[in-house]
Scaffold this active site. Structure first.
Site, PDB file in Angstrom:
ATOM      1  N   GLU A   1       0.858  -1.183   0.000  1.00  0.00           N
ATOM      2  CA  GLU A   1       0.000   0.000   0.000  1.00  0.00           C
ATOM      3  C   GLU A   1       0.898   1.239   0.000  1.00  0.00           C
ATOM      4  OE1 GLU A   1      -3.297   0.505  -0.131  1.00  0.00           O
ATOM      5  OE2 GLU A   1      -3.617  -1.641  -0.392  1.00  0.00           O
TER       6      GLU A   1
ATOM      7  N   SER B   1       1.099  -3.921 -11.330  1.00  0.00           N
ATOM      8  CA  SER B   1       1.105  -4.401  -9.949  1.00  0.00           C
ATOM      9  C   SER B   1       0.146  -3.572  -9.107  1.00  0.00           C
ATOM     10  CB  SER B   1       2.514  -4.299  -9.371  1.00  0.00           C
ATOM     11  OG  SER B   1       2.909  -2.946  -9.297  1.00  0.00           O
ATOM     12  N   HIS B   2      -0.169  -4.087  -7.931  1.00  0.00           N
ATOM     13  CA  HIS B   2      -1.116  -3.406  -7.046  1.00  0.00           C
ATOM     14  C   HIS B   2      -0.659  -1.987  -6.729  1.00  0.00           C
ATOM     15  CE1 HIS B   2      -3.981  -2.765  -3.803  1.00  0.00           C
ATOM     16  NE2 HIS B   2      -2.959  -2.336  -3.074  1.00  0.00           N
ATOM     17  N   VAL B   3       0.622  -1.834  -6.398  1.00  0.00           N
ATOM     18  CA  VAL B   3       1.096  -0.518  -6.003  1.00  0.00           C
ATOM     19  C   VAL B   3       1.031   0.459  -7.179  1.00  0.00           C
ATOM     20  CG1 VAL B   3       3.557  -0.939  -6.491  1.00  0.00           C
ATOM     21  CG2 VAL B   3       2.902   0.679  -4.696  1.00  0.00           C
TER      22      VAL B   3
END
Length: 1417
Positions: free
Chosen positions: A981, A999-1001
């Site tokens: 996060e 990617s999530h970030v």
């Protein structure tokens, strides 16, 4: 006195030979001593008088003798040897040989309790035999020795031994003064007297010529490898033949001689010896002069053999064994002093300024220093059992002892002669045993340290013969930590090592024998066991541990102990391939060693050097005494320093530079048990002879101490002396069998080029030699250890050659650098247990070189992807080393009192010592060249947002992801994995790491309007890191980030537009169970499932026929809540309520417990039946048809999806936007996994540039995707394609996918932006995947996509990818077709929805499937 002096006196007539009436009686005359005189000769001085420290003859001419008791010698004796005891007692031994050999021992010393402790040597064995014929009053001592009292006569004592056993070759003895409990030794060893042997040799006994050759070689080697005349050659051969005949007359067989000379066990019944072929035996016996063979290589360069690199792949990965599972022994409890130290450090309110631990035999000393407000406090504690007096002082400069001020003396202190004696006090603490302590407080900073020693009764205890010293002038950068709990180590083994260290410090012999005893225990502990042995040996090799503590051993005893240890490691190497990399590192720290005379030659050859070159005094004699007493790896450096000094025409600064550069100081030379106090001093006449003989001697030293010395390793395996002179040129002695044809020429080529400035031919030769050697290292071999040391030496030489070759690269083009990188990678792969990724990197570089030579447009872009992958491989290897080695270094280093700086950098130094460091340097050199050629710039901008903020530098983004910054913050993070996060208050994240664009970030950054970019330029990154705490303005473009420093007054104006707007008011609608456990895709509605399921249902029948849509069913909203309300799950429900309450109260650990609890839910029968029926009606396979276990796997996957509602990342995201987490509901989309070749993601707006006319995509070899994102806009598509499961795109899998863009008005012209660098692809059998589909994933104003888990029923296989065989990379027409198909699919779906979309899909056998689509968030 030397024989030359005695002969001089005889010739001058000052002394004359006379006869004794009885040879056993001592003459009272004072006469000079004689050492090793061939004939028994008694010397009488005519009128010699003893005057002070000189003897004066009648002529008045002084003769420089040392005054001491002197013994006369009998003329009938054949051999006389003289020894000196304690500097003033003479011992004389004379041997006569008539019918019975007599040994007369005379000593100028009288004592009623003087004993001869003795035994005999027979058959060249070390173990004493006890002769049956003994003098009166002889007693048997424990069946190990005989003890005979001496007979007193006047001021002397004597004893006569009669030896009637003709097989006895020598006697050995010590002298023991029983009343004084004092032993007299010969330089710390047994006295040895060789006895004359009968030489009745039967000349008809036939000795094989090959054995005569070996024996002659050994005699020549012992004599210093001299140049012999033809007459001397013949004499040496006949002497060798006679010696062997004598042994055969004593009963030795030809086989016995062969086994002895070839260092083999002729009685061995091992499978290895039985399997040795006759051809191999013949090869081993071959010792005659070798004709020069045809050379297979030119003098300039060798021709490398073409090899299939895939055959070099090793996949030996050792599991990290839990040491508790393999040992029932309880872990070692903390010692009393460790408990005391921990308690003391906890009590101290002032930070520890420095901490020292001194390990003594059986005891420990702890020293803590604190400083506060101009006061220095020194605290000393020890666990000695006896009362201790601390003899101490203070110093203003190192080495001095100054009287301390009287007003600071602790209680029970007594000033004594420039120091203070303080009796230590017993600490009043609740400890298992007493601790003695001393405390001192000093005002001001005039004193810099405190020297001290300990007094126990009449014993003085020092720090390895030096004073202990506490330095409180400089703060330790790394204060030594306590032992810790040993987590991640083979703790039981390390505790045992720590307990045995005091014994190991006695000598290398003790240390290596202890290590050999621990090999089996290390093997049982698995990888961590050998990691512990490596750490211990490495601490030893880097001089962090004591090498020798007042214990004398013979060089051959050290060599034999080394041989025992390395033989044990060799056996493990052969049987346990997963430990080979660690074993190689251990062996490189130990040295080769060897049985037989390889160690003894260290003693013998230094005497030859001294004799031949007339340098028996001064530094050479001191070094000789040191070698005689305890040889060590320092001797290799001393020998090199001497040669450098001689080569420089005797420049003493060169001598000291070589010593100091290798860690040997004057203080270290003085610290040896036999100190080296003098500097060398030679004449020009000695230069050539010393250089020649020291060069030969260096090989002997390296043969024992250096496992990675190339020349000695080659010599040991090939069995020849390449630089031998005279009749020994080309002789092979015990060569290793089974070496490849032409291998000697290859090694000769290496040696000829080893010092050349142009290192390319050498590197090619070294690597070819390693490749040729490799098959022999993968199977059992009776000389495997020798082959391993050869390979270690070749490996080490590659590294030094590469470093020497850096100069060649200063102005080199990219082709040359890529070539060097490929060589280093090959070397690293040949030394690694798990080298698959390295091999594929190597193939990638070779493909890049071929692209460069073929002038392909994209060669630099492709080479950049291989470079990125190589970096990831190095990073992975470093992390693996850190995981395996550093915990053991921390724990064992603390136990042994190793300095904290050496512990902290332990793994770093291991990595620096290998090829990985050279590879990293070359990659860094090439990176800017490739970026410039491929027009990549210094940045990849993932989220281009202009921001202003305060810079903060962190190591990992993960460590700050849950922080909240109260001012706009720009985070510069060395590591970003991709699934973190971004903390509240952060306005930018800059990193050298390469998280995927999807990617999530990355998604969170784009959605949160946060600047996110990767910096490839180390100079720019260093500049940013140097701005820690300053305010920067960032202005990113599509390929660059412009930054400048601003002042605080500008911040408020510049940052007002950058601060995130207050989040809109959003809420969730709680979903209810509607009475259905499973629904088909035709039933997907807003009330039952999330957008993920609805969108895939919407696509069916609406997309073009060439786009496949997988069949889907779902478990709708409310099913989870219904299931846990069932009676069967009552206990689970109640526990969840308790845990949720804890979570609401701030217990974040409850999240993990909730997830575990959810996994205990039991499936109602109605759910199972309804899901089964729905799946079969939709033509989906039912897992239960393959057995109940398969259904249990499916049910476990469903529960994991539900449990992901309580992932940390998901939970805190809802809290951040003030969503009611209880209202978040989870449907589960069920799809069959398509067994695909590639996975892709499409973005119809380029997320990096915001260009709406482009499509961007990424592609990877894959079977399925789980949760990815695509954006669509009018004119442009953006793509990602991966090989393997799509999880590698969005998860924390390092590297990049193949990415490309295409214009929406020209879909058949894709432009590749980057080639793949992801090393791992995820693959799976035919299976079912259960996808999260919550009511919050596509909520406007809340980026919930990717927060929750999608779980396949079966575990994925991680496959290391080889892109050089992938047609998507190597086949341009195939690449164009696949990428164009992906672009057309994105275009079709965008037009179907009319809005921007994120699309995920796969390709199987050329057919494209879309598995998920959603509007862009």
């Amino acid at each position: 006195m030397s024989n030359s002096v005695v002969n001089h006196l005889l010739n001058r007539g000052f002394v004359r030979p006379v006869s004794f009436e009885h040879r056993n009686k001592l003459n009272s005359s004072c006469v000079p001593a004689v050492r090793k005189i061939g004939l028994g000769t008694q010397l009488y001085g005519k009128g010699i008088k003893k005057t002070g420290r000189r003897l004066i003859t009648e002529t008045g001419r002084p003769v420089s003798f040392v005054t001491r008791a002197v013994l006369a010698m009998d003329p009938a004796s054949q051999t006389v040897e003289k020894f000196n005891l304690d500097g003033n007692i003479d011992l004389l031994v004379e041997v006569t040989s008539t019918n019975v050999r007599e040994v007369n021992i005379q000593i100028a010393h009288t004592s009623d309790s003087l004993l001869l402790h003795w035994g005999a040597i027979r058959d060249n064995k070390e173990k004493w035999v006890l002769p049956s014929r003994c003098p009166d009053r002889t007693v048997n001592y424990k069946n190990r020795a005989l003890r005979t009292p001496f007979v007193k006569s006047g001021g002397n004592s004597f004893l006569k031994l009669e030896i009637d056993d003709n097989a006895i070759q020598a006697i050995e003895f010590l002298i023991f003064d029983e009343s004084r409990n004092k032993w007299y030794k010969s330089n710390g060893q047994n006295f040895r007297i060789n006895l004359p042997m009968e030489r009745n040799v039967d000349h008809n006994v036939s000795v094989p010529e090959d054995l005569v050759q070996i024996q002659a070689y050994l005699r020549w080697e012992r004599n210093g490898k001299q140049n012999y005349s033809p007459e001397k050659e013949k004499e040496e051969y006949e002497g060798a033949r006679t010696e062997l005949r004598e042994e055969m007359m004593r009963g030795a067989s030809v086989e016995d001689l062969r086994a002895k000379l070839l260092k083999k066990d002729s009685t061995s019944d091992s499978p290895k010896s039985k399997e040795t072929s006759s051809s191999e035996q013949n090869s081993q016996k071959k010792v005659s002069k070798q004709p020069k063979e045809k050379k297979y290589f030119s003098t300039e360069k060798i021709q490398r053999k073409g090899r299939d690199l895939n055959k070099l792949i090793c996949k030996h990965v050792a599991d990290l064994v839990d040491p508790k599972s393999i040992s029932s022994t309880e872990p070692r409890a903390l010692t009393t002093l460790e408990l005391y130290a921990r308690a003391k450090e906890e009590q101290e309110t002032t930070p520890i300024f420095s901490k020292k631990i001194f390990k003594l035999e059986g005891s420990t000393i702890l020293v803590l220093v604190t400083k506060l407000s101009g006061k220095t406090k020194i605290h000393v504690a020890t666990d000695f059992k006896e009362p201790i007096t601390l003899h101490w002082a203070l110093s203003q400069n190192g080495g001095e002892w100054l009287d301390p001020p009287s007003d600071i003396l602790p209680p029970k202190s007594l000033p004594v002669r420039g120091a203070v004696d303080t009796q230590l006090a017993i600490a009043s603490t609740d400890l298992p045993s007493p601790v003695q302590t001393f405390e001192l407080e000093i005002e001001g900073d005039s004193y810099k340290g405190m020297p001290f020693v300990l007094n126990v009764g009449e014993r003085w205890i020092k720090n390895n013969d030096s004073d202990f010293y506490v330095d409180f002038s400089q703060e330790e950068k790394h204060v030594q930590k306590d032992n810790g709990d040993g987590k991640g180590t083979a703790k039981n083994l390390l505790d045992k090592i720590a307990d045995l260290e005091s014994e190991a410090q006695k000598s290398f012999m003790h240390r290596f024998n202890i290590a050999a005893d621990l090999v089996d225990e290390a093997k049982n502990a698995g990888q961590l066991g050998f990691a512990g042995i490596l750490v211990w040996m490495r601490f030893m090799a880097t001089r962090q541990l004591v090498w020798n503590k007042s214990y004398n051993v013979k060089p051959r005893e050290i060599s034999q102990a080394q041989d025992r240890l390395t033989s044990g490691l060799q056996d493990v190497y052969a049987s346990y391939p997963e430990y080979r990399e660690l074993l190689r590192m251990i062996m490189s720290t130990v040295g080769r060693g060897g049985e037989g005379d390889v160690g003894q030659r260290i003693r013998d050859e230094i005497l030859v050097i001294q004799s031949k070159n007339k340098c028996k005094g001064g530094m050479m004699e001191q070094w000789h005494q040191k070698l005689h007493n305890n040889t060590s790896p320092d001797d290799v450096i001393i020998c090199q320093a001497l040669m450098d000094y001689i080569k420089s025409d005797f420049d003493m600064s060169v001598y000291w530079k070589t010593l100091n550069d290798n860690g040997i100081t004057k203080e270290r030379l003085l610290s040896y048990d036999r100190a080296i106090r003098s500097e060398p001093g030679f004449s020009i006449e000695q230069k050539d002879g010393l250089l020649r003989d020291l060069g030969h001697y260096m090989r002997t030293l390296k043969a024992v101490h250096s496992g990675a010395d190339l020349e000695s390793a080659i010599q040991n395996c090939m069995g020849y002396q390449d630089d031998a002179r005279g009749f020994m040129v080309g002789v092979q002695i015990n060569p290793v069998s089974g070496l490849p044809s032409g291998y000697p020429d290859l090694l000769r080529f290496v040696l000829e080029h080893v010092e050349e400035k142009n290192v390319e031919p050498l590197l090619e030769g070294l690597l070819e030699a390693r490749q040729e050697l490799r098959p022999l290292l993968l199977k059992s071999h009776d000389r495997l250890k020798d082959l391993l040391f050869l390979d270690l030496a070749l490996d080490s030489t590659v590294r030094t050659a590469i470093e020497r070759g850096y100069e060649q690269l200063n102005n080199a083009g990219p082709e040359k650098i890529m070539y060097f990188i490929s060589l280093v990678l090959e070397n690293l792969a040949l030394s690694s247990d798990d080298n698959e990724d390295l091999i594929y990197c190597l193939k990638g570089w070779q493909f890049a070189l071929s692209m460069f030579k073929s002038k392909k447009d994209h060669w630099a872009l492709y080479a950049k992807s291989v470079l990125d992958r190589s970096r990831l491989a190095l990073q992975s290897k470093a992390e693996r080393y850190l995981e395996i080695l550093q915990p053991s270094a921390e724990y064992l280093g603390s136990c042994l009192g190793v300095e904290q700086w050496a512990i902290s950098i332990f793994t770093e130094e291991i990595i620096r010592a290998g090829s990985a460091a050279a590879l990293s340097s070359l990659v860094n050199r090439l990176d800017p060249v490739l970026r410039q050629t491929a027009n990549l710039g210094s940045w990849q901008v993932i989220s281009p947002v202009e921001v202003v903020g305060y810079v903060i530098v962190v190591d990992e983004l993960l460590t700050v992801q849950n922080k909240t910054y109260d001012r706009p913050t720009i985070i510069v993070a060395n590591r970003v994995r991709g699934e973190e996060e971004i903390p509240d208050g952060a306005v930018a994240v800059l990193t050298p790491d390469m998280p995927d664009v999807l990617s999530h970030v990355s998604v969170r950054a784009r959605n949160g309007k946060i600047c996110f970019a990767t910096c490839f330029d180390s100079g720019i990154l260093s500049d940013l890191q140097a701005m820690d705490g300053k305010v920067l303005s960032l202005k990113p473009t599509s390929a660059d980030v412009v930054y400048r420093e601003v002042n605080d007054s500008e911040l408020s104006n510049l940052s007002s537009d950058n601060l995130e707007d207050a989040p809109p008011s959003i809420s969730l609608v709680k979903k209810q169970f509607v009475g259905r456990y499973a629904i088909s895709s035709e039933e997907f509605t807003n009330d039952l499932v999330g957008a993920k399921s609805r969108n895939i249902g919407y696509l069916k029948g609406k997309v073009p026929s060439w786009v496949g849509i997988p069949t889907s069913v779902a478990l709708p909203f409310g099913v989870f809540e219904k299931v846990i309300s069932e009676k069967a799950n009552q206990a689970v429900s109640e526990k969840l309520q308790v845990l949720k309450k804890s979570l609401d109260e701030g217990d974040q650990d409850a999240l993990g417990e909730i997830r575990k609890t959810v996994l205990g839910v039991v499936a109602p029968a109605e759910l199972v039946e309804e899901l089964k029926s729905t799946m079969k009606k939709s033509d989906m396979p039912w897992p239960g048809d393959e057995g109940e276990q398969r259904w249990e796997q499916a049910w476990a996957a469903i529960k994991k999806v539900w449990a992901s509602k309580w992932n940390e990342r998901a939970y805190f995201s809802t809290k951040k936007v003030k969503l009611d987490h209880d209202y978040l509901c989870m449907a589960v989309l069920v799809q069959e996994v398509i067994n695909a070749d590639y996975a892709f993601v499409i973005h119809t707006t380029n997320p990096s540039s915001g260009d709406s006319s482009e499509i961007y995509a990424e592609v990877k070899r894959s079977l399925l995707l789980r949760s990815m994102h695509l954006s669509t806009s009018p004119d442009y598509f953006w793509f990602q394609v991966v090989k393997g499961l799509g999880e590698t795109l969005v998860g924390a899998y390092p590297g990049r996918s193949l990415s490309f863009i295409t214009k929406k008005n020209n879909l058949d012209s894709p432009l590749v932006l980057g080639y793949p660098s992801k090393p791992i692809g995820l693959f799976i059998r035919r299976s079912i995947i259960f996808r999260s589909d919550s009511n919050g994933e596509d909520l406007e104003g809340y980026a919930g996509a990717g927060l929750y888990d999608s779980v396949p029923m079966d575990e994925e296989d991680k496959v290391v990818l080889d892109y050089t065989t992938d047609p998507l990379i190597t086949d341009e027409s195939f690449q164009k077709k696949i990428l164009s198909d992906i672009a057309r699919a994105g275009d079709a779906i965008e037009k179907l929805y009319g809005t921007a979309q994120d699309i995920e899909g796969v390709i199987r056998d050329g057919k494209l499937y879309v598995v998920q689509t959603r509007p862009q968030v």
